[in-house]
Write an enzyme that holds these catalytic residues in place. Structure first.
Site, short mmCIF file in Angstrom:
data_model
loop_
_atom_site.label_atom_id
_atom_site.label_comp_id
_atom_site.label_asym_id
_atom_site.label_seq_id
_atom_site.Cartn_x
_atom_site.Cartn_y
_atom_site.Cartn_z
N SER A 1 0.82 -1.21 0.00
CA SER A 1 0.00 0.00 0.00
C SER A 1 0.85 1.26 0.00
O SER A 1 1.93 1.29 0.60
CB SER A 1 -0.90 -0.01 1.25
OG SER A 1 -1.43 1.27 1.48
N GLN B 1 0.41 -0.54 -4.75
CA GLN B 1 -0.92 0.10 -4.76
C GLN B 1 -0.77 1.60 -4.58
O GLN B 1 -0.17 2.05 -3.60
CB GLN B 1 -1.80 -0.49 -3.65
CG GLN B 1 -3.18 0.15 -3.56
CD GLN B 1 -3.24 1.31 -2.57
OE1 GLN B 1 -2.61 1.25 -1.51
NE2 GLN B 1 -3.97 2.36 -2.90
N ARG C 1 -15.73 6.31 9.19
CA ARG C 1 -15.74 5.02 9.90
C ARG C 1 -15.91 5.31 11.38
O ARG C 1 -14.93 5.61 12.09
CB ARG C 1 -14.45 4.26 9.61
CG ARG C 1 -14.31 4.03 8.11
CD ARG C 1 -13.02 3.39 7.69
NE ARG C 1 -12.89 3.49 6.23
CZ ARG C 1 -11.74 3.51 5.58
NH1 ARG C 1 -10.60 3.40 6.23
NH2 ARG C 1 -11.71 3.62 4.27
N LYS D 1 -8.56 -0.82 -8.90
CA LYS D 1 -9.20 -1.45 -7.73
C LYS D 1 -10.30 -0.56 -7.17
O LYS D 1 -10.10 0.65 -6.99
CB LYS D 1 -8.14 -1.68 -6.65
CG LYS D 1 -8.69 -2.17 -5.31
CD LYS D 1 -7.56 -2.51 -4.34
CE LYS D 1 -8.09 -3.04 -3.03
NZ LYS D 1 -8.63 -2.03 -2.13
N HIS E 1 -13.96 -2.16 -1.10
CA HIS E 1 -13.02 -1.76 -0.06
C HIS E 1 -13.39 -2.42 1.27
O HIS E 1 -13.26 -1.82 2.34
CB HIS E 1 -13.01 -0.24 0.07
CG HIS E 1 -11.65 0.37 0.34
ND1 HIS E 1 -10.91 0.98 -0.63
CD2 HIS E 1 -10.90 0.44 1.47
CE1 HIS E 1 -9.77 1.43 -0.09
NE2 HIS E 1 -9.75 1.10 1.17
C1 FMN Z 1 -6.84 -2.13 7.82
C2 FMN Z 1 -7.11 -1.97 6.35
C3 FMN Z 1 -6.36 -1.08 5.61
C4 FMN Z 1 -6.60 -0.95 4.24
N1 FMN Z 1 -5.79 -0.12 3.50
C5 FMN Z 1 -5.93 -0.08 2.16
C6 FMN Z 1 -5.02 0.65 1.37
O1 FMN Z 1 -4.08 1.27 1.87
N2 FMN Z 1 -5.21 0.65 0.02
C7 FMN Z 1 -6.24 -0.04 -0.58
O2 FMN Z 1 -6.37 -0.01 -1.81
N3 FMN Z 1 -7.12 -0.75 0.15
C8 FMN Z 1 -6.98 -0.81 1.50
N4 FMN Z 1 -7.84 -1.57 2.24
C9 FMN Z 1 -8.89 -2.35 1.57
C10 FMN Z 1 -8.39 -3.74 1.20
O3 FMN Z 1 -7.41 -3.71 0.20
C11 FMN Z 1 -9.54 -4.63 0.69
O4 FMN Z 1 -10.23 -3.96 -0.33
C12 FMN Z 1 -10.52 -5.01 1.79
O5 FMN Z 1 -9.91 -5.17 3.05
C13 FMN Z 1 -11.13 -6.35 1.37
O6 FMN Z 1 -12.13 -6.72 2.22
P1 FMN Z 1 -11.93 -7.83 3.39
O7 FMN Z 1 -11.19 -7.12 4.48
O8 FMN Z 1 -13.34 -8.14 3.72
O9 FMN Z 1 -11.15 -9.01 2.82
C14 FMN Z 1 -7.63 -1.70 3.62
C15 FMN Z 1 -8.40 -2.57 4.39
C16 FMN Z 1 -8.15 -2.72 5.74
C17 FMN Z 1 -8.97 -3.71 6.53
#
Ligand code: FMN
Length: 371
Positions: free
Chosen positions: A107, A128, A165, A243, A267
């Site tokens: 990330s 990313q 959130r 994404k 997300h």
């Molecule tokens: C703690 C956390 C931080 C995240 N940070 C990013 C990020 O920096 N960039 C991004 O594209 N998605 C981020 N996401 C989203 C994840 O890439 C992903 O889309 C999502 O967690 C998928 O759902 P799931 O947690 O149900 O598997 C984050 C998700 C979480 C839980």
């Protein structure tokens, strides 16, 4: 010693071990959390059609991903500040990627530098990008990623503004931390985590600071538009994944612009509480784009059966977020390995039940009632 037999096991242990503020950052979602719940419910409600007597002795979970073989049908979705789960979490995820030759998302907001992540993953990492609103600094990051050896760029487009959130807001979650009385009590109540953070270093945004400037997690990215995407496409010669797409119209336009793949995602429900379930969007987008275009999926995967269902709905590869952080918070690298084994075993057993030997042969025919 902990035992993780399901994703829920990992989450339950993580909830006890992590400071409330950290657990709520990882586990939280936009608004009331209805969208996050709906993502999981919609996957759960897909019913599969078992088949018998097909000889499923020799099964393979490997799939082709951008012309290479991925050892498992799932990878690590990019997540900011993973080291909050435990010190070294980013590198544990990178080693998982290396071991199974699957991508780990590095990330923009990672707590380990993009250079260290790809080195530890031995190339099995995708960068990313969050467009920062400042095109020059985004380009500088892309140059860095290219120099570090990244071949695939994931541009996240579903964060024009960071979702509200409430669980984070209530805990006063901020990067860098602001430690007031409430956070002090929280950390004191979770001494194992707090002492680790004290001795092994407080997690911070590792791609920034010094000559790289600062990153504001909550900054607006509302200026991003289709022209920006075209400029990025022109600049980035490697694979480009978009994404955070849920709309058929957007997907058609993205495909027509020569973008290599779309990661259908809400997300994890962290952006729009009222969004349609990501798995429904995947089904719709697959139907509109035809069978050949590579589609990736994340949001709400909590088991190996869920992975199979995502493939049935049209995914060519699946990414998982929170469950890996729960597992690391629960039991470090061993917990992560256990969680990975659980997903792999569940997916393999599901294949056997469906009368299939190969993850790549999963399609909509395995959905009950689908003719
Ligand atoms: C703690 C956390 C931080 C995240 N940070 C990013 C990020 O920096 N960039 C991004 O594209 N998605 C981020 N996401 C989203 C994840 O890439 C992903 O889309 C999502 O967690 C998928 O759902 P799931 O947690 O149900 O598997 C984050 C998700 C979480 C839980």
């Amino acid at each position: 010693m902990v035992d993780i037999h399901t994703c829920t096991d990992a989450r339950d242990i993580a909830r006890k071990r992590l400071p409330w503020m950290v657990f709520d950052y990882i586990d939280g979602a936009a608004g009331e959390g209805a969208g996050e719940q709906l993502n999981r419910d919609a996957i759960r409600d897909i019913r599969l059609q078992p088949r018998v007597l097909n000889n499923v002795e020799h099964r393979s979970l490997a799939v082709e991903l951008f012309g290479k073989s991925a050892g498992l049908p799932f990878g690590v979705s990019p997540m900011g500040m993973c080291n909050l789960a435990a010190p070294g979490a980013d590198l544990m995820l990178a080693r998982l990627a290396r071991e199974h030759t699957v991508p780990v998302g590095a990330s923009t907001a990672a707590s380990t530098s993009l250079e260290n992540i790809i080195a530890q993953a031995e190339g099995n990492a995708w960068f990313q990008l969050y467009f920062s609103g400042n095109e020059q600094s985004s380009e500088a990051l892309l140059d860095r990623a290219k120099a570090a050896g990244y071949e695939t760029l994931v541009l996240t487009v579903d964060v024009p503004e960071v979702g509200r959130r409430p669980r984070e807001l209530r805990r006063g979650f901020k990067m860098p931390f602001k430690i007031g009385p409430a956070q002090f009590i929280d950390f004191a109540m979770h001494p194992h985590w707090s002492l680790n953070a004290l001795f092994k270093g407080r997690p911070a945004l590792a791609n920034f600071g010094g000559s790289y400037g600062e990153f504001d997690r909550t900054a607006s990215r509302a200026g991003a538009d289709w022209d920006l995407l075209q400029r990025l496409r022109d600049k980035w010669q490697g694979k480009l994944v978009l994404k955070g797409v849920l709309s058929v119209q957007d997907a058609l336009r993205i495909k027509s612009m020569g973008i290599d793949s779309i990661q259908v995602s809400s997300h994890g429900g962290r952006q729009l509480d009222g969004a349609l379930p990501a798995i429904t969007a995947l089904t719709n987008i697959r139907a509109a784009l035809g069978g050949d275009y590579p589609l990736f999926f994340d949001s709400g995967i909590r088991s190996g059966e869920d992975i199979v269902k995502a493939y049935a709905a049209g995914a060519n590869f699946v990414f998982i977020g929170r469950p890996f952080l729960y597992a690391i918070a629960a039991a470090g690298e061993r917990g992560l390995a256990q969680m990975t084994d659980v997903f792999s075993q569940e997916a393999s057993i599901a294949l056997a039940q469906l009368g299939l030997c190969d993850m790549q042969s999963v399609n909509s025919n395995v959905i009950a009632g689908h003719s």
